[in-house]
Design an enzyme around this catalytic site. Structure first.
Site, PDB file in Angstrom:
ATOM      1  N   ASP A  43      18.646 -34.622  33.669  1.00 33.97           N
ATOM      2  CA  ASP A  43      17.769 -35.678  33.155  1.00 33.97           C
ATOM      3  C   ASP A  43      17.776 -36.869  34.100  1.00 33.97           C
ATOM      4  O   ASP A  43      18.366 -37.913  33.795  1.00 33.97           O
ATOM      5  CB  ASP A  43      18.221 -36.104  31.751  1.00 33.97           C
ATOM      6  CG  ASP A  43      18.234 -34.938  30.772  1.00 33.97           C
ATOM      7  OD1 ASP A  43      17.643 -33.889  31.075  1.00 33.97           O
ATOM      8  OD2 ASP A  43      18.851 -35.072  29.698  1.00 33.97           O
ATOM      9  N   LYS A  65      18.388 -26.824  32.657  1.00 32.80           N
ATOM     10  CA  LYS A  65      17.447 -27.378  31.679  1.00 32.80           C
ATOM     11  C   LYS A  65      16.764 -28.604  32.294  1.00 32.80           C
ATOM     12  O   LYS A  65      17.430 -29.462  32.870  1.00 32.80           O
ATOM     13  CB  LYS A  65      18.178 -27.784  30.401  1.00 32.80           C
ATOM     14  CG  LYS A  65      17.230 -28.248  29.306  1.00 32.80           C
ATOM     15  CD  LYS A  65      17.955 -28.518  28.015  1.00 32.80           C
ATOM     16  CE  LYS A  65      18.579 -29.888  27.947  1.00 32.80           C
ATOM     17  NZ  LYS A  65      17.624 -31.025  28.104  1.00 32.80           N
ATOM     18  N   THR A  66      15.426 -28.629  32.166  1.00 30.26           N
ATOM     19  CA  THR A  66      14.656 -29.716  32.759  1.00 30.26           C
ATOM     20  C   THR A  66      13.907 -30.503  31.680  1.00 30.26           C
ATOM     21  O   THR A  66      13.640 -29.989  30.588  1.00 30.26           O
ATOM     22  CB  THR A  66      13.615 -29.153  33.752  1.00 30.26           C
ATOM     23  OG1 THR A  66      12.732 -28.260  33.050  1.00 30.26           O
ATOM     24  CG2 THR A  66      14.289 -28.391  34.880  1.00 30.26           C
ATOM     25  N   HIS A  67      13.587 -31.773  32.048  1.00 30.97           N
ATOM     26  CA  HIS A  67      12.593 -32.572  31.319  1.00 30.97           C
ATOM     27  C   HIS A  67      11.639 -33.021  32.425  1.00 30.97           C
ATOM     28  O   HIS A  67      11.772 -34.127  32.951  1.00 30.97           O
ATOM     29  CB  HIS A  67      13.237 -33.824  30.708  1.00 30.97           C
ATOM     30  CG  HIS A  67      13.970 -33.622  29.425  1.00 30.97           C
ATOM     31  ND1 HIS A  67      13.368 -33.206  28.258  1.00 30.97           N
ATOM     32  CD2 HIS A  67      15.271 -33.823  29.095  1.00 30.97           C
ATOM     33  CE1 HIS A  67      14.260 -33.150  27.281  1.00 30.97           C
ATOM     34  NE2 HIS A  67      15.429 -33.517  27.757  1.00 30.97           N
ATOM     35  N   ASP A  96      12.838 -28.312  28.515  1.00 31.10           N
ATOM     36  CA  ASP A  96      13.154 -28.870  27.190  1.00 31.10           C
ATOM     37  C   ASP A  96      11.963 -29.702  26.695  1.00 31.10           C
ATOM     38  O   ASP A  96      12.064 -30.907  26.497  1.00 31.10           O
ATOM     39  CB  ASP A  96      14.426 -29.713  27.347  1.00 31.10           C
ATOM     40  CG  ASP A  96      14.966 -30.258  26.051  1.00 31.10           C
ATOM     41  OD1 ASP A  96      14.395 -29.953  24.986  1.00 31.10           O
ATOM     42  OD2 ASP A  96      15.960 -31.000  26.114  1.00 31.10           O
ATOM     43  N   LYS A  98      10.247 -29.524  23.864  1.00 31.59           N
ATOM     44  CA  LYS A  98      10.224 -29.843  22.422  1.00 31.59           C
ATOM     45  C   LYS A  98       8.795 -29.981  21.897  1.00 31.59           C
ATOM     46  O   LYS A  98       8.392 -31.026  21.367  1.00 31.59           O
ATOM     47  CB  LYS A  98      11.021 -31.106  22.100  1.00 31.59           C
ATOM     48  CG  LYS A  98      12.515 -30.974  22.378  1.00 31.59           C
ATOM     49  CD  LYS A  98      13.285 -32.147  21.818  1.00 31.59           C
ATOM     50  CE  LYS A  98      14.775 -32.045  22.059  1.00 31.59           C
ATOM     51  NZ  LYS A  98      15.165 -32.254  23.460  1.00 31.59           N
ATOM     52  N   ALA A 100       5.730 -29.846  19.454  1.00 31.17           N
ATOM     53  CA  ALA A 100       5.795 -30.221  18.029  1.00 31.17           C
ATOM     54  C   ALA A 100       4.415 -30.400  17.413  1.00 31.17           C
ATOM     55  O   ALA A 100       4.277 -31.127  16.438  1.00 31.17           O
ATOM     56  CB  ALA A 100       6.604 -31.511  17.881  1.00 31.17           C
ATOM     57  N   ILE A 102       0.088 -28.823  16.629  1.00 31.82           N
ATOM     58  CA  ILE A 102      -0.618 -27.659  16.087  1.00 31.82           C
ATOM     59  C   ILE A 102      -0.741 -26.573  17.168  1.00 31.82           C
ATOM     60  O   ILE A 102      -0.647 -26.868  18.364  1.00 31.82           O
ATOM     61  CB  ILE A 102      -2.023 -28.030  15.554  1.00 31.82           C
ATOM     62  CG1 ILE A 102      -2.922 -28.561  16.690  1.00 31.82           C
ATOM     63  CG2 ILE A 102      -1.910 -29.048  14.427  1.00 31.82           C
ATOM     64  CD1 ILE A 102      -4.394 -28.659  16.306  1.00 31.82           C
ATOM     65  N   THR A 105      -2.985 -27.140  20.276  1.00 32.32           N
ATOM     66  CA  THR A 105      -2.530 -28.186  21.204  1.00 32.32           C
ATOM     67  C   THR A 105      -1.322 -27.709  22.018  1.00 32.32           C
ATOM     68  O   THR A 105      -1.267 -27.895  23.234  1.00 32.32           O
ATOM     69  CB  THR A 105      -2.190 -29.475  20.420  1.00 32.32           C
ATOM     70  OG1 THR A 105      -3.365 -29.900  19.733  1.00 32.32           O
ATOM     71  CG2 THR A 105      -1.713 -30.582  21.345  1.00 32.32           C
TER      72      THR A 105
HETATM   73  O1  6AU Z   1      24.639 -34.169  27.692  1.00 30.68           O
HETATM   74  P1  6AU Z   1      23.595 -35.259  27.532  1.00 30.68           P
HETATM   75  O2  6AU Z   1      23.813 -36.088  26.284  1.00 30.68           O
HETATM   76  O3  6AU Z   1      23.454 -36.116  28.767  1.00 30.68           O
HETATM   77  O4  6AU Z   1      22.170 -34.543  27.413  1.00 30.68           O
HETATM   78  C1  6AU Z   1      21.843 -33.690  26.338  1.00 30.68           C
HETATM   79  C2  6AU Z   1      20.488 -33.054  26.564  1.00 30.68           C
HETATM   80  C3  6AU Z   1      19.317 -34.011  26.626  1.00 30.68           C
HETATM   81  C4  6AU Z   1      18.652 -33.901  25.257  1.00 30.68           C
HETATM   82  O5  6AU Z   1      17.244 -34.054  25.358  1.00 30.68           O
HETATM   83  C5  6AU Z   1      19.013 -32.480  24.815  1.00 30.68           C
HETATM   84  O6  6AU Z   1      20.226 -32.143  25.503  1.00 30.68           O
HETATM   85  N1  6AU Z   1      19.223 -32.305  23.356  1.00 30.68           N
HETATM   86  C6  6AU Z   1      18.514 -31.316  22.629  1.00 30.68           C
HETATM   87  C7  6AU Z   1      17.792 -30.209  23.225  1.00 30.68           C
HETATM   88  C8  6AU Z   1      18.349 -29.477  24.325  1.00 30.68           C
HETATM   89  O7  6AU Z   1      16.807 -29.754  22.712  1.00 30.68           O
HETATM   90  C9  6AU Z   1      18.590 -31.296  21.244  1.00 30.68           C
HETATM   91  C10 6AU Z   1      19.519 -32.114  20.576  1.00 30.68           C
HETATM   92  O8  6AU Z   1      19.698 -32.023  19.376  1.00 30.68           O
HETATM   93  N2  6AU Z   1      20.271 -32.974  21.325  1.00 30.68           N
HETATM   94  C11 6AU Z   1      20.151 -33.088  22.686  1.00 30.68           C
HETATM   95  O9  6AU Z   1      20.894 -33.870  23.292  1.00 30.68           O
HETATM   96  O10 6AU Z   1      18.426 -33.569  27.642  1.00 30.68           O
END
Ligand code: 6AU
Length: 276
Positions: A43, A65-67, A96, A98, A100, A102, A105
């Site tokens: 992130d 995992k990417t954003h 990632d 997420k 959410a 319809i 979309t």
């Molecule tokens: O270890 P961190 O706290 O630096 O990062 C946690 C990562 C972040 C959140 O967007 C994601 O995990 N996340 C998710 C996901 C993966 O869907 C769900 C959640 O309940 N909590 C959470 O932290 O990129």
């Protein structure tokens, strides 16, 4: 009842044979091959930093995992480099996003726009809040490409709303599309939820964020548990670690050491679980 199938006591490689979805199979196989249940969540906002972290932790992870929407200087070259790193270091990619919305979309958000997520992400996730139509919309894009979907059945944050009946309904939605929904973002195993009959061999992948060895929270609602708690005790499959790996600065040696530490700890927690 010893003949009841329990994913918690089965090896990742044995479990890969129970999944028909290509992304689920590939993830379980790479976990076994690399002895890693570590997913690093990258992130960061700059392309160079993003790629440097991935190149550094790549050998120790099963999944990145990417954003991508965080990256300020995003371009198509970044995706080409991400794909090349995924092949060089042998890991899968989880965006990632997420989703959410319809069905129509999310279908557009998954396939089109600047990021064209379906072209490069083996796995994506979605909030179950819109109901089964979100899965149908995403499956229409992802299934022909062999992709997999995780539903957010639970969250890691303090006082979140994904509990009780909401979690149960998420599991029921997944059961309707086992070809595409490969598991959950959750804090524990989900097979016994809403059904105590596990004898038909249900097997979900449980990917768990909120994992840290050194701190218990981030001052913004995040809550951390250790790999031992998450993998050995709660029976989850993949630890998702972000700032625990790169949160102390840009030094690549420090980042590498943290990745090795979480890989070793996560794998030990898995072996401890199997030996129970
Ligand atoms: O270890 P961190 O706290 O630096 O990062 C946690 C990562 C972040 C959140 O967007 C994601 O995990 N996340 C998710 C996901 C993966 O869907 C769900 C959640 O309940 N909590 C959470 O932290 O990129």
């Amino acid at each position: 009842m010893s003949n009841v199938y329990d994913p918690k006591s089965s090896s990742y490689v044995d479990r890969s044979k129970r999944h028909s979805n290509g992304a689920a199979k590939a993830l379980l196989e790479v976990m076994d091959r690399k002895k890693s249940n570590l997913c690093v969540s990258v992130d960061v906002a700059q392309k160079q930093s993003f790629l440097t972290i991935i190149d550094t932790v790549g050998p120790y992870v099963c999944l990145i995992k990417t954003h991508v929407d965080i990256i300020e200087d995003f371009d198509d070259q970044l995706l080409a480099e991400l794909k090349a790193l995924s092949e060089r270091h042998d890991f899968l990619i989880f965006e990632d996003r997420k989703f959410a919305d319809i069905g129509n979309t999310v279908k557009l958000q998954y396939a089109k726009g600047v990021h064209k997520i379906a072209n490069w992400a083996h796995i994506v996730n979605a909030h179950p809040v819109p109901g089964p139509s979100i899965v149908e919309g995403l499956a229409s894009v992802g299934l022909p490409l062999g992709r997999g979907l995780l539903l957010l059945a639970e969250m890691s944050t303090k006082d979140n709303l994904a509990t009780g009946e909401y979690t149960t309904r998420a599991v029921q939605m997944a059961r309707q599309r086992p070809d595409f929904v490969i598991g959950f973002i959750a804090q524990r195993r989900m097979e016994t939820i809403g059904s105590h009959d596990t004898s038909h061999g249900e097997d979900f992948l449980i990917l768990t964020p909120g994992v840290g060895l050194d701190v218990q929270g981030d001052g913004m609602g995040q809550q951390y548990r250790t790999p031992k708690h998450v993998i050995t005790e709660a029976g989850c499959d993949v630890i998702i670690v972000g700032r625990g790996i790169y949160g102390n600065g840009d030094d690549v040696d420090a980042i590498r050491k943290q990745a090795q530490r979480y890989q070793a700890d996560g794998w030990k927690a898995y072996l401890d679980r199997l030996s129970k």
